[in-house]
Motif scaffolding. Sequence first.
Motif, PDB file in Angstrom:
ATOM      1  N   THR A  96      -6.895  10.360  -1.733  1.00 50.14           N
ATOM      2  CA  THR A  96      -7.772   9.370  -2.183  1.00 50.14           C
ATOM      3  C   THR A  96      -8.145   8.369  -0.853  1.00 50.14           C
ATOM      4  O   THR A  96      -7.199   8.399   0.196  1.00 50.14           O
ATOM      5  CB  THR A  96      -6.852   8.500  -3.124  1.00 50.14           C
ATOM      6  OG1 THR A  96      -6.563   9.225  -4.221  1.00 50.14           O
ATOM      7  CG2 THR A  96      -7.607   7.332  -3.567  1.00 50.14           C
ATOM      8  N   ARG A  97      -9.367   8.027  -0.768  1.00 52.27           N
ATOM      9  CA  ARG A  97      -9.612   6.960   0.572  1.00 52.27           C
ATOM     10  C   ARG A  97      -8.880   5.621   0.380  1.00 52.27           C
ATOM     11  O   ARG A  97      -8.582   5.155  -0.865  1.00 52.27           O
ATOM     12  CB  ARG A  97     -11.017   6.809   0.317  1.00 52.27           C
ATOM     13  CG  ARG A  97     -11.334   5.873   1.682  1.00 52.27           C
ATOM     14  CD  ARG A  97     -13.143   5.902   1.499  1.00 52.27           C
ATOM     15  NE  ARG A  97     -13.388   5.230   2.695  1.00 52.27           N
ATOM     16  CZ  ARG A  97     -14.827   5.119   3.277  1.00 52.27           C
ATOM     17  NH1 ARG A  97     -15.801   5.734   2.496  1.00 52.27           N
ATOM     18  NH2 ARG A  97     -15.170   4.433   4.210  1.00 52.27           N
ATOM     19  N   LEU A  98      -8.280   5.182   1.305  1.00 55.85           N
ATOM     20  CA  LEU A  98      -7.285   3.867   1.448  1.00 55.85           C
ATOM     21  C   LEU A  98      -8.469   2.790   1.414  1.00 55.85           C
ATOM     22  O   LEU A  98      -9.769   3.117   1.916  1.00 55.85           O
ATOM     23  CB  LEU A  98      -6.786   3.763   2.741  1.00 55.85           C
ATOM     24  CG  LEU A  98      -5.770   2.938   2.987  1.00 55.85           C
ATOM     25  CD1 LEU A  98      -4.454   3.125   1.957  1.00 55.85           C
ATOM     26  CD2 LEU A  98      -5.381   2.762   4.202  1.00 55.85           C
ATOM     27  N   ASP A 100       3.982   5.784  -5.787  1.00 58.20           N
ATOM     28  CA  ASP A 100       3.999   5.895  -7.055  1.00 58.20           C
ATOM     29  C   ASP A 100       2.917   6.610  -7.768  1.00 58.20           C
ATOM     30  O   ASP A 100       2.635   6.500  -8.918  1.00 58.20           O
ATOM     31  CB  ASP A 100       4.234   4.404  -7.857  1.00 58.20           C
ATOM     32  CG  ASP A 100       3.268   3.514  -7.359  1.00 58.20           C
ATOM     33  OD1 ASP A 100       1.818   3.970  -7.112  1.00 58.20           O
ATOM     34  OD2 ASP A 100       3.157   2.202  -7.487  1.00 58.20           O
ATOM     35  N   GLY A 101       1.784   6.869  -6.973  1.00 64.37           N
ATOM     36  CA  GLY A 101       0.703   7.802  -7.541  1.00 64.37           C
ATOM     37  C   GLY A 101      -0.495   6.936  -7.574  1.00 64.37           C
ATOM     38  O   GLY A 101      -1.474   7.544  -8.072  1.00 64.37           O
ATOM     39  N   THR A 102      -0.373   5.500  -7.494  1.00 66.27           N
ATOM     40  CA  THR A 102      -1.431   4.597  -7.847  1.00 66.27           C
ATOM     41  C   THR A 102      -2.665   5.047  -6.716  1.00 66.27           C
ATOM     42  O   THR A 102      -3.763   5.223  -7.157  1.00 66.27           O
ATOM     43  CB  THR A 102      -1.226   3.337  -7.540  1.00 66.27           C
ATOM     44  OG1 THR A 102      -0.235   3.082  -8.509  1.00 66.27           O
ATOM     45  CG2 THR A 102      -2.321   2.545  -7.997  1.00 66.27           C
ATOM     46  N   LEU A 103      -2.177   5.387  -5.547  1.00 65.29           N
ATOM     47  CA  LEU A 103      -2.955   6.227  -4.422  1.00 65.29           C
ATOM     48  C   LEU A 103      -2.642   7.482  -4.448  1.00 65.29           C
ATOM     49  O   LEU A 103      -1.728   7.810  -3.457  1.00 65.29           O
ATOM     50  CB  LEU A 103      -3.132   5.146  -3.067  1.00 65.29           C
ATOM     51  CG  LEU A 103      -3.772   4.035  -3.392  1.00 65.29           C
ATOM     52  CD1 LEU A 103      -3.559   2.915  -2.120  1.00 65.29           C
ATOM     53  CD2 LEU A 103      -5.213   3.921  -3.706  1.00 65.29           C
ATOM     54  N   PRO A 104      -3.139   8.492  -5.004  1.00 72.61           N
ATOM     55  CA  PRO A 104      -2.768   9.853  -5.013  1.00 72.61           C
ATOM     56  C   PRO A 104      -3.440  10.470  -3.742  1.00 72.61           C
ATOM     57  O   PRO A 104      -4.364   9.918  -2.896  1.00 72.61           O
ATOM     58  CB  PRO A 104      -3.560  10.649  -6.031  1.00 72.61           C
ATOM     59  CG  PRO A 104      -4.587   9.887  -6.671  1.00 72.61           C
ATOM     60  CD  PRO A 104      -4.204   8.402  -6.136  1.00 72.61           C
ATOM     61  N   PRO A 105      -2.614  11.612  -3.086  1.00 67.11           N
ATOM     62  CA  PRO A 105      -3.417  12.315  -2.067  1.00 67.11           C
ATOM     63  C   PRO A 105      -4.656  12.444  -2.055  1.00 67.11           C
ATOM     64  O   PRO A 105      -5.443  12.986  -3.039  1.00 67.11           O
ATOM     65  CB  PRO A 105      -2.633  13.733  -2.296  1.00 67.11           C
ATOM     66  CG  PRO A 105      -1.303  13.417  -2.774  1.00 67.11           C
ATOM     67  CD  PRO A 105      -1.681  12.552  -3.732  1.00 67.11           C
ATOM     68  N   LEU A 139       0.819  -1.146  -0.001  1.00 67.43           N
ATOM     69  CA  LEU A 139       0.156  -0.058  -0.140  1.00 67.43           C
ATOM     70  C   LEU A 139       0.924   1.209  -0.074  1.00 67.43           C
ATOM     71  O   LEU A 139       0.592   2.210  -0.730  1.00 67.43           O
ATOM     72  CB  LEU A 139      -0.830  -0.023   1.170  1.00 67.43           C
ATOM     73  CG  LEU A 139      -1.839  -1.075   1.109  1.00 67.43           C
ATOM     74  CD1 LEU A 139      -2.637  -1.129   2.414  1.00 67.43           C
ATOM     75  CD2 LEU A 139      -2.930  -0.884  -0.061  1.00 67.43           C
ATOM     76  N   ARG A 140       2.051   1.282   0.756  1.00 71.86           N
ATOM     77  CA  ARG A 140       2.784   2.491   0.789  1.00 71.86           C
ATOM     78  C   ARG A 140       3.418   2.685  -0.478  1.00 71.86           C
ATOM     79  O   ARG A 140       3.627   3.872  -0.879  1.00 71.86           O
ATOM     80  CB  ARG A 140       3.911   2.172   1.843  1.00 71.86           C
ATOM     81  CG  ARG A 140       5.022   3.178   2.086  1.00 71.86           C
ATOM     82  CD  ARG A 140       6.163   3.074   2.745  1.00 71.86           C
ATOM     83  NE  ARG A 140       5.886   2.500   4.095  1.00 71.86           N
ATOM     84  CZ  ARG A 140       6.137   1.194   4.322  1.00 71.86           C
ATOM     85  NH1 ARG A 140       6.509   0.069   3.408  1.00 71.86           N
ATOM     86  NH2 ARG A 140       5.805   0.557   5.569  1.00 71.86           N
ATOM     87  N   GLN A 174     -11.101  -2.021   5.318  1.00 74.60           N
ATOM     88  CA  GLN A 174     -10.471  -3.168   5.946  1.00 74.60           C
ATOM     89  C   GLN A 174     -10.958  -4.506   5.098  1.00 74.60           C
ATOM     90  O   GLN A 174     -10.269  -5.413   4.890  1.00 74.60           O
ATOM     91  CB  GLN A 174     -10.771  -3.004   7.359  1.00 74.60           C
ATOM     92  CG  GLN A 174     -10.256  -4.276   8.227  1.00 74.60           C
ATOM     93  CD  GLN A 174     -10.543  -4.032   9.773  1.00 74.60           C
ATOM     94  OE1 GLN A 174     -10.288  -2.806  10.009  1.00 74.60           O
ATOM     95  NE2 GLN A 174     -10.712  -4.745  10.333  1.00 74.60           N
ATOM     96  N   ALA A 175     -12.119  -4.533   4.835  1.00 75.97           N
ATOM     97  CA  ALA A 175     -12.789  -5.468   4.198  1.00 75.97           C
ATOM     98  C   ALA A 175     -12.301  -5.737   2.976  1.00 75.97           C
ATOM     99  O   ALA A 175     -12.029  -6.834   2.218  1.00 75.97           O
ATOM    100  CB  ALA A 175     -14.210  -5.364   4.162  1.00 75.97           C
ATOM    101  N   ARG A 176     -12.053  -4.658   2.184  1.00 77.60           N
ATOM    102  CA  ARG A 176     -11.298  -4.740   0.586  1.00 77.60           C
ATOM    103  C   ARG A 176      -9.739  -5.452   0.904  1.00 77.60           C
ATOM    104  O   ARG A 176      -9.394  -6.155   0.023  1.00 77.60           O
ATOM    105  CB  ARG A 176     -11.577  -3.530   0.188  1.00 77.60           C
ATOM    106  CG  ARG A 176     -10.977  -3.503  -1.410  1.00 77.60           C
ATOM    107  CD  ARG A 176     -11.106  -2.240  -2.065  1.00 77.60           C
ATOM    108  NE  ARG A 176     -10.366  -2.339  -3.126  1.00 77.60           N
ATOM    109  CZ  ARG A 176     -10.197  -0.934  -3.937  1.00 77.60           C
ATOM    110  NH1 ARG A 176     -10.972   0.077  -3.732  1.00 77.60           N
ATOM    111  NH2 ARG A 176      -9.867  -1.096  -5.347  1.00 77.60           N
ATOM    112  N   ILE A 177      -9.300  -4.835   1.841  1.00 81.09           N
ATOM    113  CA  ILE A 177      -7.679  -5.307   2.091  1.00 81.09           C
ATOM    114  C   ILE A 177      -7.717  -6.635   2.321  1.00 81.09           C
ATOM    115  O   ILE A 177      -6.957  -7.415   1.879  1.00 81.09           O
ATOM    116  CB  ILE A 177      -7.048  -4.235   3.335  1.00 81.09           C
ATOM    117  CG1 ILE A 177      -6.757  -2.925   2.728  1.00 81.09           C
ATOM    118  CG2 ILE A 177      -5.741  -4.840   3.600  1.00 81.09           C
ATOM    119  CD1 ILE A 177      -6.170  -2.117   3.883  1.00 81.09           C
TER     120      ILE A 177
END
Length: 251
Positions: A29-31, A22-27, A16-17, A34-37
């Motif tokens: 953006t909702r992480l 790398d911008g896949t999860l930009p600022p 996730l980090r 827990q269920a999806r992880i």
Amino acid sequence: MPFGEQPAYLRVADDLRQKILDGTLPPHTRLPSQARIRTEYGVSDTVALEARKVLMAEGYVEGRSGSGTYVRERPEPRRVARTGYQPSAGRCSPFRQEQGDEGFKGAWEAGSAQETAGPRVAERLRIQPGDRVMRTRYLFRTEGEPMMLSTSWEPLAVTGRTPVLLPEEGPLAGQGVVERMALLGLVVDNLTEEVGARPGLAEETAALGGVPGHIVLEIRRTFFSGGRPVETADVVFPADRYRAAYHLPVR
């Protein structure tokens, strides 16, 4: 667990980090929830929760009440110049002097009060615990944004009943330790700085616009005159937004 193999929650946090970096999860953006992880990585709820805790502790994500966990914006850290004392013409504070090369527009708020020295401050000033000191607290801003906190202590055995008793008042208000001590006939000839990192206290991070527990840099600075400490200070700023940059002469 074999040597060198990471726990599952750290492997999830690492992935996730990397997506954050790398911008896949930009600022903003909702992480992933827990269920999806749990589903995507094939891990338990406990592992998913611990991975999210790691990212939060590292400052990559932040919780928003009633909304979820979001990726934090992480601007490129700015340099905080630590150049030591440099004689300069005119009335110039050490803060503005040190940051001059960076083009910072510095300003500060300050408040002073007398108190008794605790063991830690007494050791640094080489006085006895319980001796009287002047404590001054500063909040420094650049371009209107809080950037740095500083708490300084000066022994009243040195400054008591003198025109420079209060660092931000009197004939040399705001000019710094070197000039103020010179008025008393004391030549400040060296200083030490010890740099460390620690979790920020709630009061500190609130003043600096951060989150309690996020890492801060702490510089413990002491000015000396002929081997005698005349001022010691704790300087604190957010480690994710600033870096201490030293420019020192080679002797």
